[in-house]
Each structure stands twice: as structure tokens, then as C-alpha cells.
Write an enzyme that holds these catalytic residues in place. Structure first.
Site, PDB file in Angstrom:
ATOM      1  CE1 TYR A  12       3.887  -4.114  11.640  1.00 13.36           C
ATOM      2  CE2 TYR A  12       2.993  -2.844  13.467  1.00 13.36           C
ATOM      3  CZ  TYR A  12       3.357  -2.936  12.139  1.00 13.36           C
ATOM      4  OH  TYR A  12       3.203  -1.830  11.304  1.00 13.36           O
ATOM      5  CG  ASP A  68       6.776  -6.371  -2.056  1.00 11.42           C
ATOM      6  OD1 ASP A  68       6.302  -7.460  -1.669  1.00 11.42           O
ATOM      7  OD2 ASP A  68       6.375  -5.280  -1.639  1.00 11.42           O
ATOM      8  CG  ASN A  69       8.094 -11.376   0.616  1.00  6.70           C
ATOM      9  OD1 ASN A  69       7.258 -10.479   0.676  1.00  6.70           O
ATOM     10  ND2 ASN A  69       8.372 -12.155   1.648  1.00  6.70           N
ATOM     11  CG  PHE A 105      -1.601   1.181   1.646  1.00  5.74           C
ATOM     12  CD1 PHE A 105      -2.156   2.053   0.717  1.00  5.74           C
ATOM     13  CD2 PHE A 105      -1.735   1.493   3.002  1.00  5.74           C
ATOM     14  CE1 PHE A 105      -2.802   3.220   1.121  1.00  5.74           C
ATOM     15  CE2 PHE A 105      -2.381   2.644   3.416  1.00  5.74           C
ATOM     16  CZ  PHE A 105      -2.904   3.515   2.482  1.00  5.74           C
ATOM     17  CB  ALA A 146       7.918   2.163   7.164  1.00  9.44           C
ATOM     18  CB  VAL A 185      13.602  -7.370   3.145  1.00  4.43           C
ATOM     19  CG1 VAL A 185      12.901  -7.734   4.444  1.00  4.43           C
ATOM     20  CG2 VAL A 185      14.450  -6.141   3.330  1.00  4.43           C
ATOM     21  CG  LEU A 240      18.654  -6.514   1.022  1.00  2.00           C
ATOM     22  CD1 LEU A 240      18.381  -5.213   1.768  1.00  2.00           C
ATOM     23  CD2 LEU A 240      17.348  -7.097   0.487  1.00  2.00           C
TER      24      LEU A 240
HETATM   25  N1  LIG Z   1      -0.464   1.599   6.666  1.00  3.60           N
HETATM   26  C1  LIG Z   1      -0.366   1.944   7.923  1.00  3.60           C
HETATM   27  O1  LIG Z   1      -1.318   2.492   8.501  1.00  3.60           O
HETATM   28  C2  LIG Z   1       0.929   1.718   8.684  1.00  3.60           C
HETATM   29  C3  LIG Z   1       0.983   2.129  10.015  1.00  3.60           C
HETATM   30  C4  LIG Z   1       2.171   1.947  10.711  1.00  3.60           C
HETATM   31  C5  LIG Z   1       3.286   1.407  10.091  1.00  3.60           C
HETATM   32  N2  LIG Z   1       3.205   1.014   8.790  1.00  3.60           N
HETATM   33  C6  LIG Z   1       4.413   0.409   8.193  1.00  3.60           C
HETATM   34  O2  LIG Z   1       4.587   0.860   6.868  1.00  3.60           O
HETATM   35  C7  LIG Z   1       5.119  -0.200   6.056  1.00  3.60           C
HETATM   36  C8  LIG Z   1       4.217  -0.422   4.864  1.00  3.60           C
HETATM   37  O3  LIG Z   1       2.912  -0.759   5.326  1.00  3.60           O
HETATM   38  P1  LIG Z   1       1.698  -0.956   4.329  1.00  3.60           P
HETATM   39  O4  LIG Z   1       0.504  -0.408   4.988  1.00  3.60           O
HETATM   40  O5  LIG Z   1       2.068  -0.490   2.979  1.00  3.60           O
HETATM   41  O6  LIG Z   1       1.584  -2.549   4.368  1.00  3.60           O
HETATM   42  P2  LIG Z   1       1.547  -3.610   3.170  1.00  3.60           P
HETATM   43  O7  LIG Z   1       1.349  -4.933   3.785  1.00  3.60           O
HETATM   44  O8  LIG Z   1       0.592  -3.166   2.118  1.00  3.60           O
HETATM   45  O9  LIG Z   1       3.011  -3.469   2.576  1.00  3.60           O
HETATM   46  C9  LIG Z   1       4.125  -4.170   3.059  1.00  3.60           C
HETATM   47  C10 LIG Z   1       4.920  -4.655   1.864  1.00  3.60           C
HETATM   48  O10 LIG Z   1       6.075  -5.361   2.329  1.00  3.60           O
HETATM   49  C11 LIG Z   1       6.188  -6.567   1.604  1.00  3.60           C
HETATM   50  N3  LIG Z   1       6.928  -7.527   2.401  1.00  3.60           N
HETATM   51  C12 LIG Z   1       6.518  -8.128   3.548  1.00  3.60           C
HETATM   52  N4  LIG Z   1       7.462  -8.964   3.986  1.00  3.60           N
HETATM   53  C13 LIG Z   1       8.508  -8.865   3.119  1.00  3.60           C
HETATM   54  C14 LIG Z   1       9.774  -9.485   3.021  1.00  3.60           C
HETATM   55  N5  LIG Z   1      10.173 -10.391   3.940  1.00  3.60           N
HETATM   56  N6  LIG Z   1      10.589  -9.161   1.982  1.00  3.60           N
HETATM   57  C15 LIG Z   1      10.183  -8.280   1.056  1.00  3.60           C
HETATM   58  N7  LIG Z   1       8.987  -7.662   1.083  1.00  3.60           N
HETATM   59  C16 LIG Z   1       8.164  -7.952   2.106  1.00  3.60           C
HETATM   60  C17 LIG Z   1       4.773  -7.001   1.331  1.00  3.60           C
HETATM   61  O11 LIG Z   1       4.644  -7.941   0.284  1.00  3.60           O
HETATM   62  C18 LIG Z   1       4.127  -5.662   1.023  1.00  3.60           C
HETATM   63  O12 LIG Z   1       4.258  -5.326  -0.338  1.00  3.60           O
HETATM   64  C19 LIG Z   1       5.230  -1.428   6.956  1.00  3.60           C
HETATM   65  O13 LIG Z   1       6.555  -1.527   7.413  1.00  3.60           O
HETATM   66  C20 LIG Z   1       4.308  -1.110   8.103  1.00  3.60           C
HETATM   67  O14 LIG Z   1       4.726  -1.720   9.291  1.00  3.60           O
HETATM   68  C21 LIG Z   1       2.052   1.145   8.082  1.00  3.60           C
END
Ligand SMILES: NC(=O)c1ccc[n+]([C@@H]2O[C@H](COP(=O)([O-])OP(=O)(O)OC[C@H]3O[C@@H](n4cnc5c(N)ncnc54)[C@H](O)[C@@H]3O)[C@@H](O)[C@H]2O)c1
Length: 329
Positions: A148, A35-36, A15, A117, A61, A65
Site C-alpha cells: 500500500y 468500481d469493482n 466510503f 487520493a 481500474v 478505462l
Molecule cells: N479513508 C481514509 O482514512 C483514507 C486515508 C488515506 C487514504 N485513503 C485513500 O482514499 C481512497 C478511498 O478510500 P476509502 O476509505 O473510501 O476506501 P474504500 O475501500 O471504502 O474505497 C475504495 C474503493 O475502491 C474500489 N476499488 C478497489 N480496487 C479497485 C479496482 N481495482 N478497480 C476499481 N475499483 C476498485 C473499492 O471497491 C472501493 O469502492 C483510497 O485510495 C485510499 O487509499 C483513504
């Protein structure tokens, strides 16, 4: 390739990461999105593949890398929704520890600036309100959310140790709940759950009576904040809160979504999940004073765009269209 214009975005198909990729490309960067696809979606980035400066690499990740002459490494790789990060808790912890270490080791090699992030979950179920960056949090280290919360805390620790010991430039942002286009409709977060259920005519599930509060930030505001921080003076490391301080109970959010979609769905009560924080609101004083950033998009304006996105994703139009001021019967 000019190093100044090359970026690696880990988690770039998710996202938030997909918005970062798009914004970097618009600024003329070459972008490698790694991305995985654990929770990310190819469709979020397939639209970027026509840009010759964009490359998608399916990789984890937690594995070493690919080296390149990156100026910036953006680390967003981690599932963010509780059902997803709790499905593989050991994996979640290791994404935040091993993945973060891999990112920082790569930054040492190529001299890149690192964006991490992080999250408001660092504050756990907070005893102070609103939450400022100096608050150290109240996290249950052994609960179901700990993989988490504690993982993200460990990732922050690694950032600051690499900064102090190896001189890595770090930018750590603590993100509060964010919503908007490119969210996965099925990933179990409150805004997407409510909108998708309302559109489908299913009941909205309210946990623990819905009196817990959250602050909801529209994605464009959040990403503006990311870029203000990432392009700020090297002395500004964070951690810095980015979020919208408007505070709503989850029940209020449910009622606004029902009103705005014109849905006749009801609300059903469910038990509160363990360790669910009772209140959450960012103190964004630091973001204002250091970065000149504040959110611009009010909740209803952001929800209007999010509802339009989820309508298009699900193919289900809202019963009364997008009448923002429609009144629920
Ligand atoms: N959206 C929110 O409200 C929010 C709030 C707090 C923190 N965050 C942080 O922001 C970041 C992005 O969140 P988001 O909302 O886009 O979530 P999301 O789940 O849509 O995106 C996370 C991405 O990381 C990828 N991913 C997960 N594990 C992986 C790995 N081992 N290797 C490679 N890629 C991997 C996933 O496939 C995904 O594309 C995250 O670190 C999350 O903790 C988001």
C-alpha cells in the site's frame, strides 16, 4: 454533454468515493462511478441511481478505462484498510501502479484534470512530527504494509511524471485517517472497529497498548478539502495534506467511544502489528495558506454522527442512546 460537467470517479462506491459522487451530482456534474466492488458497497451508490446524471459501471481500474469527454477524473480506487489491502498485496500494488497509469493515460486522451487520493502512509513510521509535505517519509519497503505505502508512493511518482512530461493537470492529496457515514462497518479500521464493537457489547481490541497516536478527520471536512484542491488554480498540484491535526492516542479514542456509546464493553490488549506507525498528525499549514481550508468538525461532534450511522447500519442502538456527555461507569 458539456465536457466541463462530466466526471469519472474510480472507486466511487467506497466510503470516500461515494461522498465525492454525491457532491459532484449536487454541483450539476454527470458522474460515471467506476468500481469493482472489492471493498466498496453498492448500497453506498444505489441511492444515487435515481439521478439520471449518475451511472455505475462495475469494472477494474487495472483494465483499460472507458473513454469519454471527462473534465475530471477522481482516482480513489484502492482498498484502504490494512486487512483488505494486505489480503491481496500484489493486487494492491498493481491497483496503484497499473490503475494510476490507466487513469493518467485516459487523462492525456481527454484532457481531464486528475485527482489522486494519496495517503499519510507515504510518511511511514515518521521521524518528524507533525508531518509536513516536504518530509520524505520512513517506509519499510519490504514489510507487510509496503504494498500500500510503496504503491501510493509509486502512484504519486506517476502523477508527477505525467504532469512534467505530458502536461496532465494533477491534484494529489495526502489523506489522514478519516471516518463517518458510508464506512463499511466490517472493514477493519480503528474508528469503525471501536464503534461497532462498543455497540455490539464486544471488547475493544487495542494494539500495542494503544499509546500510538492518530488524527481523525470527519468525512465532510475531508471532502470540503478535496473540492478546494480540485477547483484550485492549475499551478497547485499538491501533494497536500488534508486531515484533522487534533491528535489522540488510540486508547483515548477507545475511551471516548465507550463513553459516548455508554457501552459496558471492556478493552483487551493485542500485540502491535508490524510497521504500525507510532505517531501521526498532519501539518496542514499548506492547505490553509494555498486553499484556505481547515477542518471544522471536532472529534466528539463527528463521532456522534458516526455512531448514529453505525447504529442504523447494525440495527443495534447504543445502550444509553447518544448522550454525548454521558459518563462511563
Ligand atoms: N479513508 C481514509 O482514512 C483514507 C486515508 C488515506 C487514504 N485513503 C485513500 O482514499 C481512497 C478511498 O478510500 P476509502 O476509505 O473510501 O476506501 P474504500 O475501500 O471504502 O474505497 C475504495 C474503493 O475502491 C474500489 N476499488 C478497489 N480496487 C479497485 C479496482 N481495482 N478497480 C476499481 N475499483 C476498485 C473499492 O471497491 C472501493 O469502492 C483510497 O485510495 C485510499 O487509499 C483513504
Amino acid at each position: 454533454m458539456d465536457k466541463a460537467l462530466k466526471a469519472l470517479v474510480a472507486g466511487g462506491a467506497g466510503f470516500l468515493g461515494s461522498h465525492v459522487c454525491r457532491r459532484l451530482l449536487a454541483q450539476g456534474y454527470s458522474v460515471i462511478c467506476l468500481d469493482n466492488l472489492q471493498t466498496g458497497r453498492r448500497k453506498n451508490v444505489d441511492v444515487l441511481l435515481s439521478n439520471e446524471k449518475f451511472r455505475f459501471v462495475e469494472a477494474d481500474v487495472r483494465d483499460p478505462l472507458p473513454f469519454d469527454n471527462y473534465a475530471e477524473i477522481w482516482n480513489l480506487a484502492c482498498p484502504a484498510s490494512p486487512p483488505h489491502y494486505q489480503a491481496d498485496p500484489v493486487g494492491t500494488m498493481l491497483i496503484n501502479v497499473i490503475g494510476m497509469k490507466n487513469v493518467l493515460d485516459l487523462a492525456v486522451q481527454c484532457g481531464a484534470r486528475v485527482f489522486q487520493a494519496s495517503t499519510s502512509e507515504i510518511y511511514g513510521d515518521p521521524e518528524v512530527h507533525p508531518q509536513g509535505e516536504s518530509y520524505r517519509g520512513a517506509v519499510n519497503a519490504i514489510g507487510p504494509r509496503a504494498c500500500y505505502d510503496e504503491g501510493k508512493r509509486a502512484a504519486e511518482t506517476l502523477c508527477f511524471d505525467y504532469h512534467r512530461h505530458y502536461g496532465v493537470e494533477i491534484k494529489v492529496v495526502r489523506i489522514f485517517n478519516t471516518y463517518g457515514p458510508n464506512m463499511d462497518p466490517e472493514d477493519g479500521r480503528v474508528v469503525s472497529n471501536f464503534i461497532v464493537s462498543a455497540l455490539a457489547g464486544r471488547s475493544l481490541e487495542l494494539y500495542g497498548g494503544g499509546s500510538q497516536t492518530r488524527s481523525f478527520c470527519y468525512v465532510d471536512d475531508l471532502v470540503d478539502g478535496f473540492f478546494c484542491l480540485m477547483r484550485s488554480d492549475a499551478a497547485i498540484t499538491g501533494p497536500i495534506n488534508i486531515g484533522n491535526p487534533g491528535e489522540f492516542t488510540v486508547r483515548e479514542l477507545a475511551e471516548i467511544v465507550l463513553e459516548m456509546t455508554g457501552s459496558k464493553s471492556g478493552i483487551v490488549d493485542r500485540p502491535l502489528p508490524k510497521d504500525d506507525p507510532l505517531q501521526r498528525r498532519p501539518d496542514i499549514t499548506l492547505a490553509g495558506s494555498l486553499l484556505g481550508w481547515s477542518p471544522k468538525v471536532p472529534l466528539r461532534e463527528g463521532l456522534k454522527k458516526a455512531i448514529a450511522y453505525f447504529e442504523a447500519e447494525s440495527g443495534i442502538p447504543a445502550p444509553v442512546g447518544m448522550a454525548e456527555d454521558s459518563v462511563r461507569q
